[in-house]
Scaffold this motif. Sequence first.
Motif, PDB file in Angstrom:
ATOM      1  N   ASP A 110       0.874   4.076  -2.863  1.00 36.31           N
ATOM      2  CA  ASP A 110       0.505   5.492  -2.590  1.00 36.31           C
ATOM      3  C   ASP A 110       1.521   6.372  -3.168  1.00 36.31           C
ATOM      4  O   ASP A 110       1.279   7.434  -3.688  1.00 36.31           O
ATOM      5  N   LEU A 152       1.226   6.693  -6.920  1.00 39.17           N
ATOM      6  CA  LEU A 152       0.113   7.566  -7.257  1.00 39.17           C
ATOM      7  C   LEU A 152       0.594   9.017  -7.208  1.00 39.17           C
ATOM      8  O   LEU A 152       0.106   9.600  -8.323  1.00 39.17           O
ATOM      9  N   ARG A 194       0.740  -1.219   0.080  1.00 40.25           N
ATOM     10  CA  ARG A 194       0.173   0.155   0.188  1.00 40.25           C
ATOM     11  C   ARG A 194       0.967   1.445  -0.091  1.00 40.25           C
ATOM     12  O   ARG A 194       0.641   2.118  -0.701  1.00 40.25           O
TER      13      ARG A 194
END
Length: 114
Positions: free
Chosen positions: A90, A93, A86
């Motif tokens: 993140d 992104l 994760r």
Amino acid sequence: MTRLTQSGDWLAAAAAVGIASEWPIPYLYTELLKGLRTIPGITEADLELFSSHVGLDEEHSAMMREALARHAETEAGQARIREGVRLNLDARLVFHRGLFRAVFEQDDAGEAVA
């Protein structure tokens, strides 16, 4: 990537950098290469960084999966691995949004940026 390894949890860091960074590259770079090869004048030598990483990261990904597999046998280990992945996603992104703005001078909604 450096900050992803500084969370204090070695397993999350290994998942962030090892699994989440190595595993998707062969697929992503294969698709990227398809598009880059359509650019007039571009040569295979120009694409060496991308084409060489496909095979390398397949090997790296397999090594990381093998090294971390025993830690994924418990729910706690799985949670730590998920957290690392994760964190990587993140960060990607943020990177891709910035890249999109720089290349297309638009935000995610298609609005012009200054």
